[in-house]
Design a protein around this motif. Structure first.
Motif, PDB file in Angstrom:
ATOM      1  N   LEU A   1      10.811 -41.118  33.539  1.00 29.74           N
ATOM      2  CA  LEU A   1       9.563 -41.548  34.088  1.00 29.74           C
ATOM      3  C   LEU A   1       8.608 -40.660  33.484  1.00 29.74           C
ATOM      4  O   LEU A   1       7.260 -41.220  33.099  1.00 29.74           O
ATOM      5  CB  LEU A   1       9.264 -41.911  35.488  1.00 29.74           C
ATOM      6  N   GLY A   2       8.698 -39.242  33.443  1.00 34.84           N
ATOM      7  CA  GLY A   2       7.740 -38.315  33.033  1.00 34.84           C
ATOM      8  C   GLY A   2       6.686 -38.885  31.748  1.00 34.84           C
ATOM      9  O   GLY A   2       5.526 -38.917  31.750  1.00 34.84           O
ATOM     10  N   PRO A   3       7.605 -39.015  30.558  1.00 33.31           N
ATOM     11  CA  PRO A   3       6.972 -39.209  29.477  1.00 33.31           C
ATOM     12  C   PRO A   3       6.085 -40.542  29.487  1.00 33.31           C
ATOM     13  O   PRO A   3       4.642 -40.320  28.980  1.00 33.31           O
ATOM     14  CB  PRO A   3       8.130 -39.628  28.715  1.00 33.31           C
ATOM     15  N   ILE A   4       6.251 -41.262  30.390  1.00 30.73           N
ATOM     16  CA  ILE A   4       5.488 -42.678  30.553  1.00 30.73           C
ATOM     17  C   ILE A   4       4.218 -42.187  31.376  1.00 30.73           C
ATOM     18  O   ILE A   4       3.041 -42.624  31.036  1.00 30.73           O
ATOM     19  CB  ILE A   4       6.414 -43.662  31.271  1.00 30.73           C
TER      20      ILE A   4
ATOM     21  N   TRP B   1       3.037 -39.431  31.811  1.00 35.00           N
ATOM     22  CA  TRP B   1       2.183 -38.373  30.904  1.00 35.00           C
ATOM     23  C   TRP B   1       1.193 -39.168  29.966  1.00 35.00           C
ATOM     24  O   TRP B   1       0.052 -38.880  29.893  1.00 35.00           O
ATOM     25  CB  TRP B   1       3.289 -37.764  29.946  1.00 35.00           C
ATOM     26  N   VAL B   2       1.645 -40.136  29.177  1.00 37.86           N
ATOM     27  CA  VAL B   2       0.976 -40.817  28.355  1.00 37.86           C
ATOM     28  C   VAL B   2      -0.099 -41.786  29.076  1.00 37.86           C
ATOM     29  O   VAL B   2      -1.131 -41.795  28.788  1.00 37.86           O
ATOM     30  CB  VAL B   2       1.816 -41.977  27.609  1.00 37.86           C
TER      31      VAL B   2
ATOM     32  N   LEU C   1      -2.664 -39.189  29.824  1.00 34.35           N
ATOM     33  CA  LEU C   1      -3.188 -38.866  28.510  1.00 34.35           C
ATOM     34  C   LEU C   1      -4.603 -39.865  28.076  1.00 34.35           C
ATOM     35  O   LEU C   1      -5.422 -39.422  27.813  1.00 34.35           O
ATOM     36  CB  LEU C   1      -2.266 -38.641  27.490  1.00 34.35           C
TER      37      LEU C   1
ATOM     38  N   GLY D   1      -5.991 -29.096  24.625  1.00 37.57           N
ATOM     39  CA  GLY D   1      -4.875 -29.325  23.940  1.00 37.57           C
ATOM     40  C   GLY D   1      -4.114 -30.663  24.818  1.00 37.57           C
ATOM     41  O   GLY D   1      -4.364 -30.835  25.841  1.00 37.57           O
ATOM     42  N   VAL D   2      -3.405 -31.351  23.835  1.00 40.22           N
ATOM     43  CA  VAL D   2      -2.627 -32.462  24.264  1.00 40.22           C
ATOM     44  C   VAL D   2      -1.705 -32.248  25.570  1.00 40.22           C
ATOM     45  O   VAL D   2      -1.217 -33.264  26.339  1.00 40.22           O
ATOM     46  CB  VAL D   2      -1.932 -33.347  23.322  1.00 40.22           C
ATOM     47  N   GLY D   3      -0.957 -31.035  25.531  1.00 42.99           N
ATOM     48  CA  GLY D   3      -0.097 -30.573  26.510  1.00 42.99           C
ATOM     49  C   GLY D   3      -0.662 -30.301  27.819  1.00 42.99           C
ATOM     50  O   GLY D   3       0.336 -30.196  28.822  1.00 42.99           O
ATOM     51  N   SER D   4      -1.714 -30.348  28.048  1.00 36.06           N
ATOM     52  CA  SER D   4      -2.337 -29.480  29.312  1.00 36.06           C
ATOM     53  C   SER D   4      -2.416 -30.556  30.207  1.00 36.06           C
ATOM     54  O   SER D   4      -2.422 -31.858  30.128  1.00 36.06           O
ATOM     55  CB  SER D   4      -3.779 -28.931  29.049  1.00 36.06           C
TER      56      SER D   4
ATOM     57  N   GLN E   1      -2.943 -45.467  14.863  1.00 36.73           N
ATOM     58  CA  GLN E   1      -2.534 -44.078  14.607  1.00 36.73           C
ATOM     59  C   GLN E   1      -3.438 -43.382  13.574  1.00 36.73           C
ATOM     60  O   GLN E   1      -3.741 -42.120  13.444  1.00 36.73           O
ATOM     61  CB  GLN E   1      -1.158 -43.942  14.479  1.00 36.73           C
TER      62      GLN E   1
ATOM     63  N   TRP F   1      -5.858 -38.444  20.458  1.00 36.34           N
ATOM     64  CA  TRP F   1      -4.598 -38.867  21.214  1.00 36.34           C
ATOM     65  C   TRP F   1      -4.849 -39.646  22.257  1.00 36.34           C
ATOM     66  O   TRP F   1      -4.043 -40.454  22.845  1.00 36.34           O
ATOM     67  CB  TRP F   1      -3.919 -37.465  21.679  1.00 36.34           C
TER      68      TRP F   1
ATOM     69  N   ILE G   1      -4.937 -43.219  21.065  1.00 35.12           N
ATOM     70  CA  ILE G   1      -3.804 -43.863  20.710  1.00 35.12           C
ATOM     71  C   ILE G   1      -2.918 -43.873  21.842  1.00 35.12           C
ATOM     72  O   ILE G   1      -2.201 -45.063  21.951  1.00 35.12           O
ATOM     73  CB  ILE G   1      -3.163 -42.811  20.007  1.00 35.12           C
TER      74      ILE G   1
ATOM     75  N   THR H   1      -0.996 -47.387  23.061  1.00 38.05           N
ATOM     76  CA  THR H   1       0.168 -47.622  23.655  1.00 38.05           C
ATOM     77  C   THR H   1       0.301 -48.250  25.053  1.00 38.05           C
ATOM     78  O   THR H   1       1.214 -49.137  24.894  1.00 38.05           O
ATOM     79  CB  THR H   1       0.995 -46.129  23.479  1.00 38.05           C
TER      80      THR H   1
END
Lengths: 302, 273
Positions: free
Chosen positions: B21-24, B26-27, B30, B42-45, B231, B238, B241, B245
């Motif tokens: 579930l994490g990736p979902i 996260w997006v 984001l 940054g995108v990762g923060s 994209q 990001w 995008i 998504t």
């Protein structure tokens, strides 16, 4: 196995059964549609593979030239190798992961529904959505790099999708993320059909968990395994979206699969004959599986 | 089963679930961050901002609204048509002794199992020839043609197992073939139709390969190729995008949540049949 049901009950009338015009339409219209969009184009595809064709002027017959060229084409060989690697890694790991998850989530207990749903959710996403989700992670300052930094492995950091060494693997991971839930559902359905009485008997006889898994559960999953294996092989040969969305087969063809190479040869280099020859190779590889699948379906039908 | 073991089990499974579930999540997060926030942190923060402008941008500037409409204009008719046609064939082949019925059925299934690559070039040429190229009609036709085999096979298996008495009773009451189909067999096939409907919706909606083969113009593109285009258009935006998504994923997630039971049984059909 159930017998085929017929509205005519006697053997004599069966032999003389003449379908009404309506019934004939029911069969022929869909069959005609499939013929126009699938069967006829497939035959044409084989024909085009023996031609040189830019898509504008008429195709020029060249015999086996395309196939001879394929045999010496390093990109094609690389794509073939990658497709095999894809089949083994993507297929093998999704079967292992899916089966493992199905075993872990097989028994109805508290929370199991939530876990199943979590694993299953990515299955409803398109490969393009999956690809974009993961693209964010592979970014230079994305989560993958941050995690590596956090655990002190920052020396491993690299441009995951742009490095020929890692591109293919970086594509396989999101593909797996999506596929494992799917295979899990298939195994969950298969496990439901396993006879619990045999399990109980084995337990009484003193078989431990591993022995029961190996000697009771897995043999009974033979049918499911056959279907899953066919699905995986056919899916692997078809796999296109995720690679196209993440790397388009690059860098330097390092993540090229037969399917992506076929597409770029045909629609980007406009070598339609050459692309058709690659398609025929994919077709021949799939054919073995399709025949196996049909033999099984045929047996079930009769 | 000790309490410790149960605890270990749940800890492990919660970990696995979070990995999935994490990736979902996260997006989704984001997609609500501002451009400046991502540029600075940054995108990762973790998020330092909240906005929904990203959706407006993806929706209007990115053309995701039009793409979503295109996708639905293809998916809904394609699902209805292919299931309707497949049900007709399955009915005729499973309930009547049509000569060569088994061969027809297996041939249709074999057509569905073909790798699409072998028909890609001829189909794109054929759609040019018929003037369907670059229209949504081409996509509908391809999806129907390519799906029919599998749907027919599954529905055949289901209809074959329906009890014969009901059909006989209807025949005695004077019902014709058409009436038996629409009034008797089709209603009884509802569960299978629902399962296949949910499944084929996601398949057709999620397709990329056919869409980029028979559609060229951006305004005609369905959601999947449009997302790839987004994209290129918003190279390092990001959050836009990510918003695109999310938009592209919502319809299939909605179908999944609405038809969860049917959806899963649909997937399982393949394994048990």
């Amino acid at each position: 196995m159930t017998t085929v049901i017929s509205t005519n009950s006697t053997a004599r009338r069966r032999r003389s059964f003449r379908p009404s015009p309506l019934l004939l339409t029911f069969v022929l219209v869909p069959f005609a549609i499939e013929s126009i969009w699938v069967f006829w184009p497939a035959i044409q595809g084989v024909f085009f593979s023996f031609t040189r064709w830019d898509g504008l002027s008429a195709p020029v017959p060249v015999g086996f030239d395309n196939y001879v060229e394929l045999a010496g084409d390093p990109v094609f060989r690389g794509a073939l190798g990658n497709s095999v690697l894809w089949l083994v890694l993507f297929g093998g790991l999704s079967i292992l992961g899916g089966f493992g998850m199905a075993l872990a989530l097989q028994r109805e207990r508290r929370g199991v529904g939530v876990y199943r749903a979590a694993l299953f959710l990515p299955v409803v996403f398109s490969m393009v959505v999956t690809a974009l989700v993961w693209r964010v992670f592979y970014q230079p300052d994305g989560l993958v790099d941050q995690v590596l930094t956090a655990v002190g492995l920052e020396h491993l950091i690299r441009p995951w999708l742009a490095d020929p060494e890692t591109a293919l693997y970086a594509v396989i991971i999101p593909a797996l993320w999506r596929q494992i839930g799917y295979i899990m559902v298939l195994y969950l359905a298969g496990l439901k059909a396993v006879d619990p009485a045999v399990h109980e008997a084995a337990k009484v006889d003193g078989a431990n968990n591993w022995q029961r898994l190996w000697h009771v559960t897995i043999p009974q999953l033979k049918g499911v395994n056959a279907v899953i294996l066919s699905v995986i092989v056919i899916d692997s040969l078809r796999s296109f979206d995720i690679v196209w969305a993440l790397t388009r087969g690059g860098p330097y063809h390092s993540s090229e699969l037969l399917s992506t190479y076929m597409y770029s040869a045909a629609f980007q280099s406009l070598r339609l004959g050459y692309g058709s020859a690659i398609a025929v190779v994919i077709f021949l590889l799939a054919l073995a599986v399709i025949i196996g699948y049909l033999v099984r379906a045929f047996r079930e039908e009769s | 089963m000790g309490r410790l073991r149960t605890g270990g089990y749940h800890t492990a499974m919660i970990g696995v679930s979070l990995l999935w579930l994490g990736p979902i999540i996260w997006v989704v997060v984001l997609s609500t961050r501002t451009f400046d926030d991502i540029a600075t942190n940054g995108v990762g923060s973790l998020p330092h901002s909240f906005t929904l402008d990203t959706y407006v941008q993806a929706w209007t500037d990115g053309g995701q609204l039009q793409a979503l409409i295109n996708s639905l204009l293809v998916t809904v008719p394609a699902v209805l048509l292919s299931l309707g046609l497949a049900a007709m064939t399955a009915f005729a082949l499973s309930r009547f002794r049509i000569p060569g019925r088994r061969t027809i059925l297996l041939l249709m299934l074999a057509g569905n199992l073909l790798p699409p690559q072998i028909v890609l070039i001829p189909v794109s040429k054929f759609s040019e020839l018929t003037g369907l190229y670059d229209t949504l009609w081409a996509l509908i036709a391809v999806q129907v043609g390519f799906g029919l085999g599998f749907y027919t096979f599954v529905l055949h298996g289901f209809m074959r197992d329906l009890p014969n008495e009901i059909q006989e009773a209807a025949t005695i009451d004077g019902a014709g073939v058409g009436q038996i189909f629409t009034r008797v067999i089709l209603p009884l096939t509802r569960p299978a139709l629902a399962a296949l409907g949910a499944l084929s919706f996601t398949w057709i909606f999620n397709d990329l390969l056919w869409a980029i083969t028979v559609i060229r113009t951006e305004g005609t593109m369905p959601v999947t190729p449009a997302l790839l285009g987004l994209q290129g258009q918003f190279v390092s935006s990001w959050s836009v995008i990510a918003a695109g998504t999310v938009i592209a994923a919502v319809p299939t997630v909605a179908v999944f949540l609405g038809f969860q039971r049917h959806f899963i049984s649909g997937l399982a059909i393949g394994a048990v049949k």
